[in-house]
Design a protein around this motif. Structure first.
Motif, mmCIF file in Angstrom:
data_model
loop_
_atom_site.group_PDB
_atom_site.id
_atom_site.type_symbol
_atom_site.label_atom_id
_atom_site.label_comp_id
_atom_site.label_asym_id
_atom_site.label_seq_id
_atom_site.Cartn_x
_atom_site.Cartn_y
_atom_site.Cartn_z
ATOM 1 N N TYR A 19 28.973 -117.636 -9.482
ATOM 2 C CA TYR A 19 29.751 -118.091 -10.641
ATOM 3 C C TYR A 19 30.322 -119.481 -10.408
ATOM 4 O O TYR A 19 30.218 -120.363 -11.267
ATOM 5 C CB TYR A 19 30.882 -117.113 -10.945
ATOM 6 C CG TYR A 19 31.841 -117.645 -11.987
ATOM 7 C CD1 TYR A 19 31.501 -117.647 -13.337
ATOM 8 C CD2 TYR A 19 33.078 -118.183 -11.615
ATOM 9 C CE1 TYR A 19 32.368 -118.158 -14.293
ATOM 10 C CE2 TYR A 19 33.946 -118.700 -12.560
ATOM 11 C CZ TYR A 19 33.585 -118.682 -13.898
ATOM 12 O OH TYR A 19 34.435 -119.200 -14.835
ATOM 13 N N TRP A 79 31.642 -122.018 -23.455
ATOM 14 C CA TRP A 79 30.328 -121.425 -23.211
ATOM 15 C C TRP A 79 29.926 -121.540 -21.743
ATOM 16 O O TRP A 79 29.041 -120.813 -21.280
ATOM 17 C CB TRP A 79 29.264 -122.060 -24.106
ATOM 18 C CG TRP A 79 29.094 -123.536 -23.976
ATOM 19 C CD1 TRP A 79 29.666 -124.500 -24.756
ATOM 20 C CD2 TRP A 79 28.294 -124.237 -23.014
ATOM 21 N NE1 TRP A 79 29.271 -125.751 -24.342
ATOM 22 C CE2 TRP A 79 28.423 -125.628 -23.281
ATOM 23 C CE3 TRP A 79 27.472 -123.830 -21.972
ATOM 24 C CZ2 TRP A 79 27.778 -126.594 -22.532
ATOM 25 C CZ3 TRP A 79 26.822 -124.799 -21.223
ATOM 26 C CH2 TRP A 79 26.970 -126.158 -21.492
ATOM 27 N N LEU A 118 31.211 -118.429 -19.927
ATOM 28 C CA LEU A 118 30.481 -117.302 -20.502
ATOM 29 C C LEU A 118 29.092 -117.174 -19.879
ATOM 30 O O LEU A 118 28.704 -116.105 -19.392
ATOM 31 C CB LEU A 118 30.365 -117.481 -22.019
ATOM 32 C CG LEU A 118 29.515 -116.447 -22.764
ATOM 33 C CD1 LEU A 118 30.171 -115.076 -22.674
ATOM 34 C CD2 LEU A 118 29.330 -116.857 -24.216
ATOM 35 N N ILE A 119 28.345 -118.286 -19.860
ATOM 36 C CA ILE A 119 26.990 -118.262 -19.308
ATOM 37 C C ILE A 119 27.015 -118.088 -17.797
ATOM 38 O O ILE A 119 26.236 -117.305 -17.230
ATOM 39 C CB ILE A 119 26.243 -119.543 -19.694
ATOM 40 C CG1 ILE A 119 26.062 -119.621 -21.212
ATOM 41 C CG2 ILE A 119 24.893 -119.618 -18.990
ATOM 42 C CD1 ILE A 119 25.404 -120.906 -21.687
ATOM 43 N N ALA A 178 28.003 -114.376 -16.920
ATOM 44 C CA ALA A 178 26.932 -113.432 -17.221
ATOM 45 C C ALA A 178 25.760 -113.589 -16.261
ATOM 46 O O ALA A 178 25.207 -112.607 -15.760
ATOM 47 C CB ALA A 178 26.474 -113.610 -18.665
ATOM 48 N N THR A 179 25.380 -114.836 -15.981
ATOM 49 C CA THR A 179 24.251 -115.091 -15.088
ATOM 50 C C THR A 179 24.567 -114.657 -13.660
ATOM 51 O O THR A 179 23.725 -114.064 -12.977
ATOM 52 C CB THR A 179 23.889 -116.584 -15.102
ATOM 53 O OG1 THR A 179 23.636 -116.998 -16.443
ATOM 54 C CG2 THR A 179 22.661 -116.851 -14.249
ATOM 55 N N GLY A 194 30.789 -111.926 -18.684
ATOM 56 C CA GLY A 194 30.868 -113.062 -19.594
ATOM 57 C C GLY A 194 32.188 -113.100 -20.348
ATOM 58 O O GLY A 194 32.837 -114.154 -20.462
ATOM 59 N N THR A 251 35.319 -115.897 -19.687
ATOM 60 C CA THR A 251 35.684 -116.682 -20.867
ATOM 61 C C THR A 251 37.151 -116.461 -21.222
ATOM 62 O O THR A 251 37.885 -117.409 -21.519
ATOM 63 C CB THR A 251 34.796 -116.294 -22.061
ATOM 64 O OG1 THR A 251 33.417 -116.462 -21.701
ATOM 65 C CG2 THR A 251 35.111 -117.158 -23.268
#
Length: 360
Positions: free
Chosen positions: A120, A143, A146-147, A150-151, A212, A216
């Protein structure tokens, strides 16, 4: 003048790993006693059930527990509540008994935690730098966390997924760490390499949105209080932001957690009570969701909301506050090392000039 946001002082991946390990260790130390007491009370309530399993989580890792296998709980002891359980466990079994299960948690959950947090941080830092370069705007859009969140979660869960069935076997059949390779070969023999990733889809469906939303919300909460700079935030402020983010993410992803829990219990029961020799698979996520909705309605997908929030919020708060504190510590360490290096360089230059003047 040294700017604290100078990229030269950004902590290294190794320092991020140390921060993540510290956070995971402190989280498990605080949360494990609470969940040991909870599992004892649950096992006591369900002692009459056979061939049934249930889950508990100590903030880092979920544990699958067969209700019928409660030999590790003294049968003559009856708990009359949470505080009574704390007292009797510590008195009759010793204080270390409150940290039962800590060892497998650290052995199996630490790699996932380290991969997750380091991924992260690296993704967020690189995406933020790229965005700043192409836009000229030094802020961080929402964003990005968030990305990145999640990734990072998708990466960590996928890499560690093969350990899930092995962990279930270790908990149910009391395997030693030396027998892990044998268990791996057993799974591959009967189901192939795909068998190592059973339940991965439902895990991703729950954990990726949670991550995510969590990151965020964490970054948005800091911005809401006009304190987006992590290097200057206090431990208590990060703790507060972590608990808010964990609560919101836990609420929004609860239906996925309910489905995942049903599927994991079903897989665990088949793994435990058939000795892993059957090739039956757990019901798919759609069937489980339809069954829950048919029997309990829409509210059935939000079963256990308060217990989940009370479990997730403090775990997330402790983990992120400790992780951010570790990042601050290493950043200050890097700045101090840089100052010492520059001071030595300046002293060397002064000495060189002095010798030069002496020769002249």
């Amino acid at each position: 003048m040294i700017r604290e946001d100078d990229p030269r002082f950004h902590i290294t991946p190794f320092q991020q790993m140390a921060s993540a390990c510290s956070g995971a260790l402190i989280t498990s130390l605080f949360m494990t006693p609470l969940d040991v007491v909870k599992i004892r009370l649950q096992a006591q309530q369900k002692a009459l059930l056979s061939n049934k399993c249930y889950l508990y989580c100590n903030g880092l890792m979920e544990h699958l527990c067969p209700c019928g296998e409660t030999a590790w709980i003294p049968r003559r002891v009856h708990f009359h509540g949470t505080m009574d359980a704390f007292y009797k466990i510590a008195k009759l079994e010793g204080v270390p008994a409150l940290w039962s299960g800590l060892s497998p948690t650290l052995v199996l959950a630490l790699p996932c935690t380290v991969i997750y947090f380091v991924s992260y941080e690296q993704l967020r830092f690189k995406m933020k730098n790229f965005y700043n370069q192409i836009s000229g705007n030094m802020s961080q859009p929402m964003w990005i966390p968030l990305i990145a969140g999640a990734t990072a979660r998708m990466t960590a869960v996928t890499i560690v997924s093969p350990l899930e069935l092995i962990r279930t076997k270790m908990q149910s059949k009391h395997l030693t760490y030396g027998e892990i390779s044998t268990a791996l070969r057993h799974v591959i023999r009967y189901e192939g390499y795909r068998g190592l990733f059973r339940g991965l889809g439902s895990t991703l469906l729950r954990d990726v949105p949670f991550s995510g939303i969590y990151w965020t919300t964490f970054e948005s909460t800091k911005r809401l209080f006009n304190r987006p700079d992590s290097e200057k935030n206090t431990f208590l402020f990060n703790f507060f932001c972590g608990s808010v983010a964990g609560s919101i993410a836990a609420f929004l992803t609860l239906p996925f957690d309910v489905i995942k829990t049903h599927q994991q219990i079903e897989l665990g029961e088949k793994e435990i009570y058939t000795d892993g020799k059957t090739q039956q698979r757990a019901s798919n996520m759609q069937d489980i969701a339809r069954n829950i909705y048919r029997n309990h309605g829409f509210k059935g997908l939000f079963t256990g909301l308060l217990p989940r929030i009370f479990k997730v919020a403090p775990a997330c708060a402790i983990m992120i506050a400790t992780f951010e504190y570790g990042k601050q510590f290493f950043r200050q360490y890097n700045i101090q090392k840089y100052k010492e290096k520059m001071q030595r360089h300046q002293e060397f230059v002064v000495i060189g000039k002095s010798k030069s003047n002496d020769f002249s």
